[in-house]
Design an enzyme around this catalytic site. Structure first.
Site, PDB file in Angstrom:
ATOM      1  N   LEU A 107      -6.946  -1.559   5.416  1.00 10.93           N
ATOM      2  CA  LEU A 107      -6.114  -2.682   4.964  1.00 10.93           C
ATOM      3  C   LEU A 107      -6.156  -2.872   3.459  1.00 10.93           C
ATOM      4  O   LEU A 107      -6.125  -3.997   2.952  1.00 10.93           O
ATOM      5  CB  LEU A 107      -6.520  -3.982   5.681  1.00 10.93           C
ATOM      6  CG  LEU A 107      -6.444  -3.964   7.212  1.00 10.93           C
ATOM      7  CD1 LEU A 107      -6.773  -5.349   7.762  1.00 10.93           C
ATOM      8  CD2 LEU A 107      -5.078  -3.514   7.699  1.00 10.93           C
ATOM      9  N   GLU A 141       5.466 -20.058 -20.492  1.00 10.95           N
ATOM     10  CA  GLU A 141       5.942 -20.717 -21.709  1.00 10.95           C
ATOM     11  C   GLU A 141       5.080 -20.338 -22.913  1.00 10.95           C
ATOM     12  O   GLU A 141       5.594 -20.115 -24.014  1.00 10.95           O
ATOM     13  CB  GLU A 141       5.938 -22.233 -21.523  1.00 10.95           C
ATOM     14  CG  GLU A 141       6.864 -22.722 -20.421  1.00 10.95           C
ATOM     15  CD  GLU A 141       6.192 -22.832 -19.065  1.00 10.95           C
ATOM     16  OE1 GLU A 141       6.574 -23.735 -18.296  1.00 10.95           O
ATOM     17  OE2 GLU A 141       5.287 -22.028 -18.767  1.00 10.95           O
ATOM     18  N   TRP A 175       0.479   6.153  12.996  1.00  8.04           N
ATOM     19  CA  TRP A 175       1.552   7.046  12.558  1.00  8.04           C
ATOM     20  C   TRP A 175       2.819   6.966  13.419  1.00  8.04           C
ATOM     21  O   TRP A 175       3.406   7.956  13.787  1.00  8.04           O
ATOM     22  CB  TRP A 175       1.067   8.488  12.439  1.00  8.04           C
ATOM     23  CG  TRP A 175      -0.254   8.624  11.742  1.00  8.04           C
ATOM     24  CD1 TRP A 175      -1.224   9.526  12.019  1.00  8.04           C
ATOM     25  CD2 TRP A 175      -0.772   7.835  10.668  1.00  8.04           C
ATOM     26  NE1 TRP A 175      -2.313   9.344  11.207  1.00  8.04           N
ATOM     27  CE2 TRP A 175      -2.070   8.298  10.361  1.00  8.04           C
ATOM     28  CE3 TRP A 175      -0.311   6.742   9.936  1.00  8.04           C
ATOM     29  CZ2 TRP A 175      -2.874   7.754   9.359  1.00  8.04           C
ATOM     30  CZ3 TRP A 175      -1.104   6.187   8.945  1.00  8.04           C
ATOM     31  CH2 TRP A 175      -2.360   6.704   8.659  1.00  8.04           C
ATOM     32  N   HIS A 205       0.299 -19.205 -19.311  1.00  8.76           N
ATOM     33  CA  HIS A 205       1.502 -19.337 -18.510  1.00  8.76           C
ATOM     34  C   HIS A 205       2.712 -18.773 -19.252  1.00  8.76           C
ATOM     35  O   HIS A 205       2.626 -18.398 -20.426  1.00  8.76           O
ATOM     36  CB  HIS A 205       1.724 -20.804 -18.147  1.00  8.76           C
ATOM     37  CG  HIS A 205       0.714 -21.353 -17.194  1.00  8.76           C
ATOM     38  ND1 HIS A 205       0.774 -22.623 -16.699  1.00  8.76           N
ATOM     39  CD2 HIS A 205      -0.394 -20.789 -16.633  1.00  8.76           C
ATOM     40  CE1 HIS A 205      -0.239 -22.846 -15.874  1.00  8.76           C
ATOM     41  NE2 HIS A 205      -0.968 -21.744 -15.826  1.00  8.76           N
TER      42      HIS A 205
END
Length: 340
Positions: A206, A52, A172, A50
């Site tokens: 996608l 930190e 398009w 993480h």
């Protein structure tokens, strides 16, 4: 000490994790000694250290930490997940002061990280640039508080208000710059969703082919499983979920799930169960309208092209506030926020 400046820097660092840390939140951390930044970090891709931990690791002389302040964009975690609690690390290193932008609503944290720091004698301040931190992590907060993904509606429409020709062809409408921007968005979000008509008539992949980053999970709404297996959505390029009314099965990276097909909220609940924090609803018009009619959307991004179709399928209309207007070459991009 200029607390706001250092927290702004921590928020900038947090953004470097966009698209790679989910289902964790994006977090940035800056360690300051006197008026000098001695360490910086942001959350690694999911499963990694993480913010930190990365910030403390970047500090060359750890003896300076006892007289240093850490600026963190989200309350340090207090539980064992993929990694040990960050609050424990800050206690171990005996930071003098920790400034937190916003409290973490996640049940296993939710104030416990702050209490750990205070119990160890660390000076703690909470709420600096809180609103900015909430906006930065709105996907995480939506997932934790509302138990559903953050929903982004996206479509392109012609100058005469159409999203497709009469034969459902919508390819398009927008220009190449707008399409590249859409690929960037795909790399930043967890999932992208379309209905069966879009899959059949446009055969979209996608994927984020025109931008560096991961592909989103592809989500298809196909009640009666009418989309053929040679469709690009089944090419194995990305995990794919098919919501339907007939079967539940998993083959390789394709999952078929049964749900209430006329209820977008049911789809969102299932996506939440699969750790999907955000989803782009990309079409077609019928699917977009179903999410709008049920008021299950948070943001909408609408490209308006100079092109005209004259006849075709009308674009959805929504009751939202335009929060941003910009030009993407010769397309206009409007961003809406749902205040409902």
């Amino acid at each position: 000490m200029d607390d706001r400046r250092y927290m702004k820097r921590a928020l900038e660092l947090a953004e470097k994790g966009r698209g790679s840390v989910s289902p964790n939140p994006m977090v940035g951390c800056v360690v300051v000694h006197g008026n000098t930044i001695i360490g910086e970090g942001f959350t690694s891709p999911y499963g990694g250290p993480h913010a930190e931990v990365n910030a403390i690791s970047s500090v060359k002389d750890h003896s300076m930490l006892t007289e240093s302040t850490a600026y963190v964009t989200l309350e340090p975690c207090a539980h064992h997940g993929k990694t040990p609690p960050c609050a424990d690390l800050l206690v171990e290193k005996k930071l003098k002061r920790v400034v937190v932008a916003i409290r973490d609503p996640f049940e296993q944290v939710d104030g416990r990280g702050i209490e750990k720091l205070k119990a160890a004698g660390i000076e703690v301040e909470v709420g600096l640039l809180e609103k900015e931190a909430e906006v930065s992590n709105i996907r995480f907060f939506t997932s934790v508080i509302k138990s559903r993904p953050f929903v982004i509606l996206k479509w392109a429409q012609t100058a005469d208000g159409l999203v497709a020709r009469e034969n459902y062809d919508s390819k398009w409408i927008s220009n190449s710059y707008s399409r590249q921007l859409v690929h960037k968005w795909r790399a930043e979000e967890d999932a992208i969703l379309v209905g069966k008509n879009t899959a059949i008539y446009d055969n979209p992949s996608l994927t984020a082919r025109e931008w560096s980053g991961k592909n989103p999970t592809r989500v298809l709404l196909d009640s009666n499983l009418e989309v053929k297996k040679d469709c690009s959505l089944f090419d194995g390029a990305a995990p794919t979920i098919v919501f339907n009314s007939l079967m539940e099965e998993k083959r390789k990276n394709i999952t078929w799930l049964k749900t209430e097909m006329n209820n977008p909220w049911s789809v969102l609940r299932k996506l939440h169960e699969h750790n999907i924090q955000s989803v782009i609803v990309e079409g077609g018009a019928q699917v977009l309208n179903s999410f709008i009619n049920e008021n299950c959307w948070d943001e909408a991004r609408v490209f308006i092209s100079e092109n005209k179709f004259t006849k075709g399928i009308p674009a959805p209309s929504l009751d939202g506030i335009i929060v941003k207007e910009e030009a993407v070459f010769n397309d206009q991009l409007l961003t809406y926020r749902n205040n409902g």
